[in-house]
Design a protein around this motif. Sequence first.
Motif, PDB file in Angstrom:
ATOM      1  N   ARG A  48     -24.494  23.811 -18.398  1.00  0.00           N
ATOM      2  CA  ARG A  48     -25.043  24.117 -16.935  1.00  0.00           C
ATOM      3  C   ARG A  48     -26.283  25.255 -17.259  1.00  0.00           C
ATOM      4  NH1 ARG A  48     -23.319  23.964 -11.885  1.00  0.00           N
ATOM      5  NH2 ARG A  48     -25.671  24.547 -11.629  1.00  0.00           N
ATOM      6  N   ALA A  49     -26.126  26.146 -18.274  1.00  0.00           N
ATOM      7  CA  ALA A  49     -27.094  26.985 -18.595  1.00  0.00           C
ATOM      8  C   ALA A  49     -28.238  26.249 -19.100  1.00  0.00           C
ATOM      9  CB  ALA A  49     -26.432  28.255 -19.683  1.00  0.00           C
ATOM     10  N   ALA A  50     -27.837  25.050 -19.949  1.00  0.00           N
ATOM     11  CA  ALA A  50     -28.933  24.449 -20.731  1.00  0.00           C
ATOM     12  C   ALA A  50     -29.804  23.512 -19.562  1.00  0.00           C
ATOM     13  CB  ALA A  50     -28.431  23.711 -21.762  1.00  0.00           C
ATOM     14  N   GLY A  51     -29.180  23.560 -18.333  1.00  0.00           N
ATOM     15  CA  GLY A  51     -29.856  22.636 -17.617  1.00  0.00           C
ATOM     16  C   GLY A  51     -29.342  21.289 -17.273  1.00  0.00           C
ATOM     17  N   LEU A  52     -28.195  20.929 -17.919  1.00  0.00           N
ATOM     18  CA  LEU A  52     -27.536  19.773 -17.627  1.00  0.00           C
ATOM     19  C   LEU A  52     -26.805  19.805 -16.349  1.00  0.00           C
ATOM     20  CD1 LEU A  52     -26.207  18.906 -21.225  1.00  0.00           C
ATOM     21  CD2 LEU A  52     -28.398  18.229 -20.450  1.00  0.00           C
ATOM     22  N   ALA A  53     -26.771  18.701 -15.515  1.00  0.00           N
ATOM     23  CA  ALA A  53     -25.942  18.142 -14.522  1.00  0.00           C
ATOM     24  C   ALA A  53     -24.555  17.929 -14.915  1.00  0.00           C
ATOM     25  CB  ALA A  53     -26.445  17.200 -13.767  1.00  0.00           C
ATOM     26  N   VAL A  54     -23.334  18.527 -14.462  1.00  0.00           N
ATOM     27  CA  VAL A  54     -22.196  18.208 -14.869  1.00  0.00           C
ATOM     28  C   VAL A  54     -21.447  17.454 -13.728  1.00  0.00           C
ATOM     29  CG1 VAL A  54     -19.942  19.402 -15.514  1.00  0.00           C
ATOM     30  CG2 VAL A  54     -22.089  20.337 -16.345  1.00  0.00           C
ATOM     31  N   VAL A  55     -21.002  16.152 -14.141  1.00  0.00           N
ATOM     32  CA  VAL A  55     -19.927  15.595 -13.371  1.00  0.00           C
ATOM     33  C   VAL A  55     -18.669  15.739 -13.921  1.00  0.00           C
ATOM     34  CG1 VAL A  55     -19.286  13.296 -12.955  1.00  0.00           C
ATOM     35  CG2 VAL A  55     -21.574  13.687 -12.854  1.00  0.00           C
ATOM     36  N   LEU A  56     -17.884  16.097 -13.031  1.00  0.00           N
ATOM     37  CA  LEU A  56     -16.403  16.482 -13.608  1.00  0.00           C
ATOM     38  C   LEU A  56     -15.314  15.637 -13.097  1.00  0.00           C
ATOM     39  CD1 LEU A  56     -14.332  18.326 -14.682  1.00  0.00           C
ATOM     40  CD2 LEU A  56     -13.994  19.612 -12.878  1.00  0.00           C
ATOM     41  N   LEU A  57     -14.418  14.859 -14.013  1.00  0.00           N
ATOM     42  CA  LEU A  57     -13.414  14.019 -13.568  1.00  0.00           C
ATOM     43  C   LEU A  57     -12.225  14.845 -14.020  1.00  0.00           C
ATOM     44  CD1 LEU A  57     -13.116  10.256 -14.346  1.00  0.00           C
ATOM     45  CD2 LEU A  57     -11.009  11.995 -14.322  1.00  0.00           C
ATOM     46  N   THR A  58     -11.311  15.116 -12.977  1.00  0.00           N
ATOM     47  CA  THR A  58     -10.218  16.104 -13.013  1.00  0.00           C
ATOM     48  C   THR A  58      -9.194  15.731 -12.122  1.00  0.00           C
ATOM     49  OG1 THR A  58      -9.511  18.459 -13.268  1.00  0.00           O
ATOM     50  CG2 THR A  58     -11.137  17.897 -11.656  1.00  0.00           C
ATOM     51  N   ASP A  59      -8.162  16.359 -12.138  1.00  0.00           N
ATOM     52  CA  ASP A  59      -6.832  16.100 -11.078  1.00  0.00           C
ATOM     53  C   ASP A  59      -6.863  17.024 -10.004  1.00  0.00           C
ATOM     54  OD1 ASP A  59      -6.387  18.485 -12.889  1.00  0.00           O
ATOM     55  OD2 ASP A  59      -4.353  18.451 -11.781  1.00  0.00           O
ATOM     56  N   SER A  60      -7.838  18.064  -9.599  1.00  0.00           N
ATOM     57  CA  SER A  60      -7.686  18.837  -8.665  1.00  0.00           C
ATOM     58  C   SER A  60      -9.078  19.395  -8.221  1.00  0.00           C
ATOM     59  CB  SER A  60      -6.542  20.033  -8.725  1.00  0.00           C
ATOM     60  OG  SER A  60      -6.751  21.077  -7.710  1.00  0.00           O
ATOM     61  N   PRO A  61      -9.382  19.342  -7.117  1.00  0.00           N
ATOM     62  CA  PRO A  61     -10.684  19.967  -6.641  1.00  0.00           C
ATOM     63  C   PRO A  61     -10.767  21.494  -6.571  1.00  0.00           C
ATOM     64  CG  PRO A  61      -9.622  19.468  -4.732  1.00  0.00           C
ATOM     65  CD  PRO A  61      -8.657  18.935  -5.684  1.00  0.00           C
ATOM     66  N   VAL A  62      -9.598  22.127  -6.730  1.00  0.00           N
ATOM     67  CA  VAL A  62      -9.430  23.610  -7.039  1.00  0.00           C
ATOM     68  C   VAL A  62      -9.264  24.033  -8.482  1.00  0.00           C
ATOM     69  CG1 VAL A  62      -9.283  23.869  -4.578  1.00  0.00           C
ATOM     70  CG2 VAL A  62      -7.226  23.616  -6.051  1.00  0.00           C
ATOM     71  N   GLY A  63      -9.373  23.128  -9.512  1.00  0.00           N
ATOM     72  CA  GLY A  63      -9.206  23.669 -10.790  1.00  0.00           C
ATOM     73  C   GLY A  63     -10.114  24.455 -11.124  1.00  0.00           C
ATOM     74  N   PRO A  64      -9.924  25.170 -12.514  1.00  0.00           N
ATOM     75  CA  PRO A  64     -10.732  26.117 -13.067  1.00  0.00           C
ATOM     76  C   PRO A  64     -12.120  25.806 -13.587  1.00  0.00           C
ATOM     77  CG  PRO A  64      -8.896  25.764 -14.426  1.00  0.00           C
ATOM     78  CD  PRO A  64      -8.540  24.906 -13.292  1.00  0.00           C
ATOM     79  N   ILE A  65     -12.121  24.439 -13.701  1.00  0.00           N
ATOM     80  CA  ILE A  65     -13.582  23.849 -14.210  1.00  0.00           C
ATOM     81  C   ILE A  65     -14.065  23.484 -13.086  1.00  0.00           C
ATOM     82  CG2 ILE A  65     -14.458  22.226 -15.995  1.00  0.00           C
ATOM     83  CD1 ILE A  65     -11.910  22.822 -17.659  1.00  0.00           C
ATOM     84  N   ALA A  66     -13.404  23.197 -12.016  1.00  0.00           N
ATOM     85  CA  ALA A  66     -14.481  22.623 -10.766  1.00  0.00           C
ATOM     86  C   ALA A  66     -15.625  23.292 -10.145  1.00  0.00           C
ATOM     87  CB  ALA A  66     -13.471  22.465  -9.623  1.00  0.00           C
ATOM     88  N   GLU A  67     -15.208  24.653 -10.426  1.00  0.00           N
ATOM     89  CA  GLU A  67     -16.531  25.490  -9.786  1.00  0.00           C
ATOM     90  C   GLU A  67     -17.967  25.287 -10.315  1.00  0.00           C
ATOM     91  OE1 GLU A  67     -17.236  30.314  -8.843  1.00  0.00           O
ATOM     92  OE2 GLU A  67     -15.577  29.748  -9.649  1.00  0.00           O
TER      93      GLU A  67
END
Length: 281
Positions: free
Chosen positions: A202-221
Amino acid sequence: MNAGTVSAADRVLDLFHDVRLTPTQRRIAHSLVQHASSAAALSAAEVAELAGVSQPSVTRFAVALGYTGYPALRRELRERASAVPAPVPASNEMQRAITAEAAHLGALRDQLADLTVVRRAADLLVASRPLPVLGLRAAAPLAGYFGYFAAKVFPDVRVLDADGTSLLDRLDQARAAGATALLTIALPRYPRETLDAVREARAAGLAVVLLTDSPVGPIAEPADVVLTAQVGTQLVFDLHTGPMALAMVLLQAMCDVSPGSVQHRLEEFEAAASRRHLFVT
Protein backbone atom coordinates in the motif's frame (compact mmCIF):
# COMPACT_ATOMS: atom_id res chain seq x y z
CA MET A 1 -25.12 -34.48 19.66
CA ASN A 2 -26.00 -37.65 17.76
CA ALA A 3 -29.76 -37.91 18.02
CA GLY A 4 -32.90 -36.14 19.21
CA THR A 5 -34.06 -32.67 18.19
CA VAL A 6 -32.39 -29.30 17.85
CA SER A 7 -32.94 -27.12 20.95
CA ALA A 8 -33.25 -23.33 20.97
CA ALA A 9 -29.71 -23.05 22.36
CA ASP A 10 -28.38 -25.36 19.65
CA ARG A 11 -29.99 -23.21 16.95
CA VAL A 12 -28.36 -20.08 18.29
CA LEU A 13 -25.04 -21.85 18.86
CA ASP A 14 -25.06 -23.03 15.23
CA LEU A 15 -24.70 -19.39 14.13
CA PHE A 16 -21.20 -19.29 15.61
CA HIS A 17 -19.80 -22.59 14.35
CA ASP A 18 -16.61 -22.12 12.33
CA VAL A 19 -16.55 -18.36 12.99
CA ARG A 20 -13.45 -17.02 14.70
CA LEU A 21 -14.64 -14.53 17.29
CA THR A 22 -12.74 -12.05 19.42
CA PRO A 23 -13.00 -12.39 23.21
CA THR A 24 -15.59 -9.59 23.28
CA GLN A 25 -17.59 -11.28 20.53
CA ARG A 26 -17.45 -14.58 22.40
CA ARG A 27 -19.08 -12.87 25.39
CA ILE A 28 -21.91 -11.69 23.16
CA ALA A 29 -22.32 -15.16 21.65
CA HIS A 30 -22.35 -16.74 25.10
CA SER A 31 -25.05 -14.32 26.27
CA LEU A 32 -27.23 -15.11 23.25
CA VAL A 33 -26.89 -18.85 23.85
CA GLN A 34 -27.71 -18.40 27.54
CA HIS A 35 -30.86 -16.47 26.61
CA ALA A 36 -31.65 -18.49 23.48
CA SER A 37 -35.39 -18.69 24.18
CA SER A 38 -35.72 -14.89 24.19
CA ALA A 39 -32.74 -13.89 22.00
CA ALA A 40 -34.90 -13.03 18.99
CA ALA A 41 -36.77 -10.40 21.02
CA LEU A 42 -33.69 -8.63 22.39
CA SER A 43 -32.60 -5.26 21.05
CA ALA A 44 -28.94 -4.47 20.38
CA ALA A 45 -28.86 -2.37 23.55
CA GLU A 46 -30.30 -5.24 25.60
CA VAL A 47 -27.76 -7.70 24.19
CA ALA A 48 -24.97 -5.24 24.97
CA GLU A 49 -26.20 -4.92 28.56
CA LEU A 50 -26.44 -8.69 29.02
CA ALA A 51 -22.92 -9.23 27.68
CA GLY A 52 -21.43 -6.21 29.41
CA VAL A 53 -20.17 -4.67 26.16
CA SER A 54 -20.90 -1.56 24.11
CA GLN A 55 -23.72 -1.39 21.57
CA PRO A 56 -21.27 -0.83 18.67
CA SER A 57 -19.60 -4.11 19.72
CA VAL A 58 -22.91 -5.89 19.12
CA THR A 59 -23.11 -4.36 15.64
CA ARG A 60 -19.55 -5.47 14.85
CA PHE A 61 -20.41 -8.92 16.16
CA ALA A 62 -23.32 -9.18 13.71
CA VAL A 63 -21.09 -8.06 10.85
CA ALA A 64 -18.45 -10.63 11.85
CA LEU A 65 -21.12 -13.31 11.44
CA GLY A 66 -21.81 -12.12 7.90
CA TYR A 67 -24.89 -9.93 8.49
CA THR A 68 -25.32 -6.30 7.49
CA GLY A 69 -26.04 -5.35 11.10
CA TYR A 70 -27.82 -6.43 14.24
CA PRO A 71 -31.37 -6.11 12.76
CA ALA A 72 -30.45 -8.70 10.12
CA LEU A 73 -29.03 -11.00 12.80
CA ARG A 74 -32.20 -10.61 14.89
CA ARG A 75 -34.33 -11.57 11.87
CA GLU A 76 -32.26 -14.73 11.58
CA LEU A 77 -32.77 -15.43 15.28
CA ARG A 78 -36.53 -15.01 14.84
CA GLU A 79 -36.59 -17.42 11.90
CA ARG A 80 -34.66 -19.99 13.90
CA ALA A 81 -36.95 -19.55 16.90
CA SER A 82 -40.08 -20.15 14.82
CA ALA A 83 -38.74 -23.15 12.90
CA VAL A 84 -40.14 -26.60 13.67
CA PRO A 85 -37.56 -28.66 15.60
CA ALA A 86 -35.76 -30.89 13.14
CA PRO A 87 -34.45 -34.36 13.94
CA VAL A 88 -30.69 -34.57 14.10
CA PRO A 89 -29.31 -37.59 12.25
CA ALA A 90 -26.56 -39.68 13.75
CA SER A 91 -23.14 -38.70 12.41
CA ASN A 92 -19.49 -38.87 13.29
CA GLU A 93 -17.06 -35.95 13.54
CA MET A 94 -15.76 -36.43 10.00
CA GLN A 95 -19.28 -36.29 8.56
CA ARG A 96 -20.09 -33.23 10.63
CA ALA A 97 -16.99 -31.47 9.32
CA ILE A 98 -18.00 -32.16 5.71
CA THR A 99 -21.58 -31.09 6.44
CA ALA A 100 -20.21 -27.80 7.78
CA GLU A 101 -18.17 -27.34 4.60
CA ALA A 102 -21.28 -27.88 2.50
CA ALA A 103 -22.98 -25.15 4.54
CA HIS A 104 -20.02 -22.84 3.95
CA LEU A 105 -20.30 -23.38 0.21
CA GLY A 106 -24.02 -22.68 0.42
CA ALA A 107 -23.31 -19.39 2.19
CA LEU A 108 -20.71 -18.51 -0.45
CA ARG A 109 -23.23 -19.29 -3.20
CA ASP A 110 -25.73 -16.90 -1.65
CA GLN A 111 -23.04 -14.26 -1.16
CA LEU A 112 -22.20 -14.40 -4.87
CA ALA A 113 -25.71 -13.30 -5.83
CA ASP A 114 -24.09 -9.85 -5.94
CA LEU A 115 -20.84 -9.93 -7.93
CA THR A 116 -20.02 -6.23 -7.57
CA VAL A 117 -17.06 -6.72 -5.22
CA VAL A 118 -15.71 -9.73 -7.14
CA ARG A 119 -15.80 -7.78 -10.41
CA ARG A 120 -14.10 -4.79 -8.82
CA ALA A 121 -11.33 -7.08 -7.59
CA ALA A 122 -11.04 -8.68 -11.03
CA ASP A 123 -10.68 -5.31 -12.75
CA LEU A 124 -7.85 -4.29 -10.43
CA LEU A 125 -5.96 -7.56 -10.85
CA VAL A 126 -6.35 -7.88 -14.62
CA ALA A 127 -4.86 -4.41 -15.08
CA SER A 128 -1.68 -5.34 -13.19
CA ARG A 129 1.36 -6.46 -15.24
CA PRO A 130 3.01 -8.31 -13.63
CA LEU A 131 0.47 -9.72 -11.17
CA PRO A 132 1.99 -10.65 -7.78
CA VAL A 133 0.05 -13.23 -5.73
CA LEU A 134 1.00 -13.36 -2.06
CA GLY A 135 0.25 -16.33 0.19
CA LEU A 136 2.36 -17.44 3.14
CA ARG A 137 2.23 -20.49 5.41
CA ALA A 138 -1.31 -21.98 5.34
CA ALA A 139 -2.21 -19.74 2.38
CA ALA A 140 0.82 -20.75 0.29
CA PRO A 141 -0.83 -23.80 -1.38
CA LEU A 142 -3.86 -21.75 -2.42
CA ALA A 143 -1.63 -18.97 -3.77
CA GLY A 144 0.23 -21.57 -5.82
CA TYR A 145 -3.04 -23.14 -7.03
CA PHE A 146 -4.41 -19.78 -8.12
CA GLY A 147 -1.10 -18.78 -9.70
CA TYR A 148 -0.82 -22.05 -11.65
CA PHE A 149 -4.11 -21.53 -13.44
CA ALA A 150 -3.86 -17.73 -13.72
CA ALA A 151 -0.52 -18.09 -15.51
CA LYS A 152 -2.25 -20.03 -18.29
CA VAL A 153 -4.21 -16.96 -19.34
CA PHE A 154 -2.39 -13.92 -17.91
CA PRO A 155 1.24 -13.00 -18.59
CA ASP A 156 3.74 -12.72 -15.76
CA VAL A 157 1.89 -14.02 -12.70
CA ARG A 158 4.35 -14.05 -9.80
CA VAL A 159 3.54 -16.24 -6.79
CA LEU A 160 5.12 -14.94 -3.58
CA ASP A 161 4.82 -17.92 -1.24
CA ALA A 162 8.16 -17.87 0.58
CA ASP A 163 8.66 -15.68 3.62
CA GLY A 164 11.99 -14.34 4.78
CA THR A 165 14.19 -11.41 3.93
CA SER A 166 13.66 -11.69 0.15
CA LEU A 167 9.86 -11.33 0.24
CA LEU A 168 9.79 -7.54 0.21
CA ASP A 169 12.55 -7.55 -2.40
CA ARG A 170 10.38 -9.62 -4.72
CA LEU A 171 7.45 -7.31 -4.07
CA ASP A 172 9.64 -4.31 -4.94
CA GLN A 173 10.74 -6.04 -8.13
CA ALA A 174 7.14 -6.64 -9.18
CA ARG A 175 6.27 -3.00 -8.55
CA ALA A 176 9.34 -1.81 -10.48
CA ALA A 177 8.30 -4.05 -13.37
CA GLY A 178 4.91 -2.32 -13.56
CA ALA A 179 2.64 -4.07 -11.06
CA THR A 180 -0.30 -1.96 -9.96
CA ALA A 181 -2.12 -4.46 -7.72
CA LEU A 182 -1.38 -7.31 -5.34
CA LEU A 183 -3.60 -10.31 -4.69
CA THR A 184 -3.09 -11.40 -1.08
CA ILE A 185 -4.46 -14.66 0.30
CA ALA A 186 -4.47 -14.70 4.10
CA LEU A 187 -5.84 -17.64 6.08
CA PRO A 188 -5.65 -18.38 9.82
CA ARG A 189 -3.34 -18.15 11.55
CA TYR A 190 -2.35 -14.91 9.85
CA PRO A 191 1.43 -14.49 9.45
CA ARG A 192 2.78 -11.16 10.61
CA GLU A 193 4.89 -11.04 7.43
CA THR A 194 1.71 -11.03 5.33
CA LEU A 195 0.46 -7.93 7.14
CA ASP A 196 3.88 -6.28 6.77
CA ALA A 197 3.92 -7.05 3.04
CA VAL A 198 0.42 -5.66 2.54
CA ARG A 199 1.34 -2.45 4.33
CA GLU A 200 4.50 -2.19 2.25
CA ALA A 201 2.49 -2.72 -0.95
CA ARG A 202 0.00 0.00 0.00
CA ALA A 203 2.82 2.39 0.84
CA ALA A 204 4.32 1.70 -2.59
CA GLY A 205 1.03 2.57 -4.29
CA LEU A 206 -0.24 -0.92 -5.09
CA ALA A 207 -3.94 -1.71 -4.79
CA VAL A 208 -4.48 -4.71 -2.51
CA VAL A 209 -7.14 -7.34 -3.13
CA LEU A 210 -7.46 -9.62 -0.10
CA LEU A 211 -8.98 -13.11 -0.16
CA THR A 212 -9.51 -14.24 3.42
CA ASP A 213 -11.96 -15.86 5.82
CA SER A 214 -13.35 -12.87 7.70
CA PRO A 215 -14.11 -9.22 6.86
CA VAL A 216 -12.83 -8.20 10.29
CA GLY A 217 -9.51 -10.06 10.18
CA PRO A 218 -6.29 -8.22 11.03
CA ILE A 219 -5.23 -7.87 7.40
CA ALA A 220 -8.60 -6.63 6.11
CA GLU A 221 -8.18 -3.03 7.26
CA PRO A 222 -5.35 -2.00 4.89
CA ALA A 223 -6.83 -3.85 1.88
CA ASP A 224 -8.69 -2.04 -0.90
CA VAL A 225 -11.05 -4.93 -1.70
CA VAL A 226 -11.86 -7.83 0.64
CA LEU A 227 -13.33 -11.14 -0.55
CA THR A 228 -14.34 -13.63 2.14
CA ALA A 229 -15.14 -17.33 2.38
CA GLN A 230 -15.40 -19.27 5.63
CA VAL A 231 -12.74 -21.73 6.76
CA GLY A 232 -13.72 -25.07 8.31
CA THR A 233 -12.49 -25.51 11.86
CA GLN A 234 -14.00 -28.81 13.01
CA LEU A 235 -10.94 -30.96 12.33
CA VAL A 236 -7.42 -30.72 13.74
CA PHE A 237 -6.37 -28.58 10.75
CA ASP A 238 -8.51 -26.07 8.91
CA LEU A 239 -10.46 -26.93 5.76
CA HIS A 240 -10.06 -24.38 2.95
CA THR A 241 -12.83 -25.55 0.61
CA GLY A 242 -14.58 -22.18 0.60
CA PRO A 243 -11.50 -20.02 -0.04
CA MET A 244 -10.41 -22.36 -2.86
CA ALA A 245 -13.81 -22.06 -4.52
CA LEU A 246 -13.76 -18.28 -4.13
CA ALA A 247 -10.27 -18.11 -5.65
CA MET A 248 -11.53 -19.87 -8.76
CA VAL A 249 -14.59 -17.60 -8.89
CA LEU A 250 -12.24 -14.62 -8.81
CA LEU A 251 -10.13 -16.08 -11.60
CA GLN A 252 -13.27 -16.67 -13.68
CA ALA A 253 -14.26 -13.03 -13.15
CA MET A 254 -10.79 -11.98 -14.31
CA CYS A 255 -11.17 -14.11 -17.43
CA ASP A 256 -14.54 -12.49 -18.10
CA VAL A 257 -12.89 -9.05 -18.24
CA SER A 258 -11.14 -9.89 -21.54
CA PRO A 259 -12.57 -13.17 -22.86
CA GLY A 260 -11.03 -12.82 -26.32
CA SER A 261 -7.41 -12.63 -25.16
CA VAL A 262 -8.03 -15.33 -22.55
CA GLN A 263 -9.39 -17.72 -25.17
CA HIS A 264 -6.42 -17.00 -27.43
CA ARG A 265 -3.93 -17.81 -24.66
CA LEU A 266 -5.81 -20.99 -23.76
CA GLU A 267 -5.69 -22.16 -27.36
CA GLU A 268 -1.96 -21.42 -27.49
CA PHE A 269 -1.42 -23.44 -24.33
CA GLU A 270 -3.43 -26.41 -25.60
CA ALA A 271 -1.47 -26.39 -28.86
CA ALA A 272 1.84 -26.33 -26.97
CA ALA A 273 0.68 -29.05 -24.59
CA SER A 274 -0.27 -31.27 -27.50
CA ARG A 275 3.01 -30.66 -29.29
CA ARG A 276 5.03 -31.44 -26.18
CA HIS A 277 2.86 -34.40 -25.07
CA LEU A 278 2.48 -32.86 -21.61
CA PHE A 279 -0.50 -34.96 -20.53
CA VAL A 280 -1.35 -38.63 -20.85
CA THR A 281 -5.03 -37.90 -21.50
